[in-house]
Each structure stands twice: as structure tokens, then as C-alpha cells.
Design a protein around this motif. Structure first.
Motif, PDB file in Angstrom:
ATOM      1  N   ASP A 168     -33.814  -4.835 -47.784  1.00 20.65           N
ATOM      2  CA  ASP A 168     -33.262  -4.203 -46.586  1.00 20.65           C
ATOM      3  C   ASP A 168     -33.436  -5.098 -45.355  1.00 20.65           C
ATOM      4  O   ASP A 168     -32.537  -5.205 -44.519  1.00 20.65           O
ATOM      5  N   ILE A 169     -34.576  -5.765 -45.279  1.00 22.62           N
ATOM      6  CA  ILE A 169     -34.829  -6.672 -44.152  1.00 22.62           C
ATOM      7  C   ILE A 169     -33.855  -7.847 -44.184  1.00 22.62           C
ATOM      8  O   ILE A 169     -33.318  -8.251 -43.149  1.00 22.62           O
ATOM      9  N   SER A 217     -37.942  -0.649 -36.600  1.00 21.20           N
ATOM     10  CA  SER A 217     -38.438  -1.973 -37.004  1.00 21.20           C
ATOM     11  C   SER A 217     -39.945  -1.966 -37.207  1.00 21.20           C
ATOM     12  O   SER A 217     -40.450  -2.497 -38.203  1.00 21.20           O
ATOM     13  N   VAL A 218     -40.651  -1.385 -36.269  1.00 17.95           N
ATOM     14  CA  VAL A 218     -42.108  -1.322 -36.385  1.00 17.95           C
ATOM     15  C   VAL A 218     -42.503  -0.511 -37.615  1.00 17.95           C
ATOM     16  O   VAL A 218     -43.382  -0.917 -38.388  1.00 17.95           O
ATOM     17  N   ASN A 219     -41.834   0.611 -37.827  1.00 18.40           N
ATOM     18  CA  ASN A 219     -42.135   1.446 -38.992  1.00 18.40           C
ATOM     19  C   ASN A 219     -41.779   0.747 -40.302  1.00 18.40           C
ATOM     20  O   ASN A 219     -42.480   0.897 -41.306  1.00 18.40           O
ATOM     21  N   LYS A 220     -40.696  -0.010 -40.304  1.00 18.05           N
ATOM     22  CA  LYS A 220     -40.275  -0.739 -41.508  1.00 18.05           C
ATOM     23  C   LYS A 220     -41.325  -1.784 -41.885  1.00 18.05           C
ATOM     24  O   LYS A 220     -41.705  -1.895 -43.059  1.00 18.05           O
ATOM     25  N   THR A 221     -41.808  -2.540 -40.906  1.00 21.95           N
ATOM     26  CA  THR A 221     -42.825  -3.548 -41.219  1.00 21.95           C
ATOM     27  C   THR A 221     -44.129  -2.879 -41.649  1.00 21.95           C
ATOM     28  O   THR A 221     -44.774  -3.349 -42.579  1.00 21.95           O
ATOM     29  N   GLY A 225     -36.281 -12.877 -42.224  1.00 19.18           N
ATOM     30  CA  GLY A 225     -35.920 -11.571 -41.683  1.00 19.18           C
ATOM     31  C   GLY A 225     -37.064 -10.938 -40.903  1.00 19.18           C
ATOM     32  O   GLY A 225     -36.862 -10.375 -39.823  1.00 19.18           O
ATOM     33  N   LEU A 226     -38.268 -11.045 -41.441  1.00 22.52           N
ATOM     34  CA  LEU A 226     -39.438 -10.515 -40.732  1.00 22.52           C
ATOM     35  C   LEU A 226     -39.665 -11.257 -39.423  1.00 22.52           C
ATOM     36  O   LEU A 226     -40.002 -10.642 -38.399  1.00 22.52           O
TER      37      LEU A 226
END
Length: 168
Positions: free
Chosen positions: A46-47, A75-79, A110-111
Motif C-alpha cells: 500500500d505504501i 500516514s502516521v497511523n499507517k506507519t 515510500g516510507l
């Protein structure tokens, strides 16, 4: 004599019933580990797919907006979800980045792009209005940025696919 026979038979049956518990527990732990690994791979995919979105957002941030607030929180929650998958599986995230063992360069790129977006946007907004847990998760995500940059700088980019190093 019957009591001794019954007593021995009971202990044998009891012992056999618990022998399989260890095997089931190991199988369960293995399945959970595989599920967590799969979750991390899905988040990484996904990233990679959303990298262009973050590049566009990064290049067009000039003020706070509801869309940027939501993308920032997402974004914060995804990481954090990615880090949590590794922690729950007892795998060192940073070691994986350095070795490219389970995380490939596209995910690292991506990160890195996501982090650049989050850092730039966090300077525009008043972070005090966001929950403290989000600030902690943001700091954790940012702590890996030097490792991302180091890994990307050491990677060979023959096709110009690494975008994070191009963002200023």
C-alpha cells in the motif's frame, strides 16, 4: 490392584492429552507470525502504491486543510501499524531496513517520502491540537528517516525509481 491400574491409566491419558497442547501452541504461534508478516507485506504494498500521492501532497502543501489533516493522520497511523506488525512478530524493523531482508527498496522509498510529507506538514500545523499518541507515533516514524536515507543512498537506482532523494 485395580486402583493402581486405574491410577496409572489416568496419568497416561492425562499426559497424552497435554502432549499435543505444545504442538498446537507452536502451530498457533507460527500461524500468527505468518499473518503478521502478511499484514506487513500488505501495508508495504500500500505504501508503494501511494508514493505518488505523497509526492503530490508534499509538493503542494502550503497551508493546513482538512484533506491534509486526514492524510497526515492516516500516514502516521499507517506507519505505526507497520511498526506494530514487526514488534508483535518480534522482528527488528530497523535491522530489516538495513539488510533489505523483508523490506525492499520501494517500501523504504515510500516510507521516506511519507516521512518527508509528514515532517513538512507537521511544521505547518499546530501539533498541540493533535492527540499526544499521534505525536509519539510521528516521532517514532521520524526516528527511522536517517536509516531510510542511508539505505536509499547506498542503493543502486538505475531506473530513477527512488523518489525520496529527489524531494527537497
Amino acid at each position: 490392584m485395580k486402583r493402581i491400574y486405574f491410577f496409572c491409566l489416568t496419568y497416561i491419558l492425562l499426559g497424552c492429552s497435554h502432549a499435543n497442547d505444545t504442538n498446537n501452541k507452536e502451530q498457533s504461534e507460527k500461524l500468527i507470525g505468518e499473518a503478521l508478516k502478511s499484514k506487513a507485506l500488505t501495508i508495504g504494498d500500500d505504501i508503494i502504491k501511494s508514493k505518488r500521492l505523497y509526492i503530490a501532497a508534499y509538493n503542494n502543501i502550503d497551508q493546513q486543510s482538512i484533506v491534509n489533516d486526514e492524510l497526515f493522520i492516516y500516514s502516521v497511523n499507517k506507519t505505526d501499524s507497520l511498526f506494530g506488525s514487526y514488534e508483535m512478530n518480534n522482528i527488528a524493523f530497523e535491522a530489516n531496513i538495513k539488510s533489505n531482508k523483508e523490506i525492499d527498496v520501494d517500501v523504504i522509498d515510500g516510507l521516506c517520502v511519507m516521512n518527508k510529507y509528514m515532517l513538512k506538514y507537521s511544521k505547518i500545523i499546530d501539533m498541540k491540537k493533535f492527540p499526544e499518541s499521534l505525536q509519539v507515533d510521528l516521532n517514532k516514524a521520524m526516528s527511522f528517516q536517517p536509516t531510510y536515507l542511508n539505505t536509499l543512498n547506498q542503493s543502486k537506482d538505475y531506473l530513477g525509481q527512488i523518489k525520496c532523494l529527489q524531494l527537497k
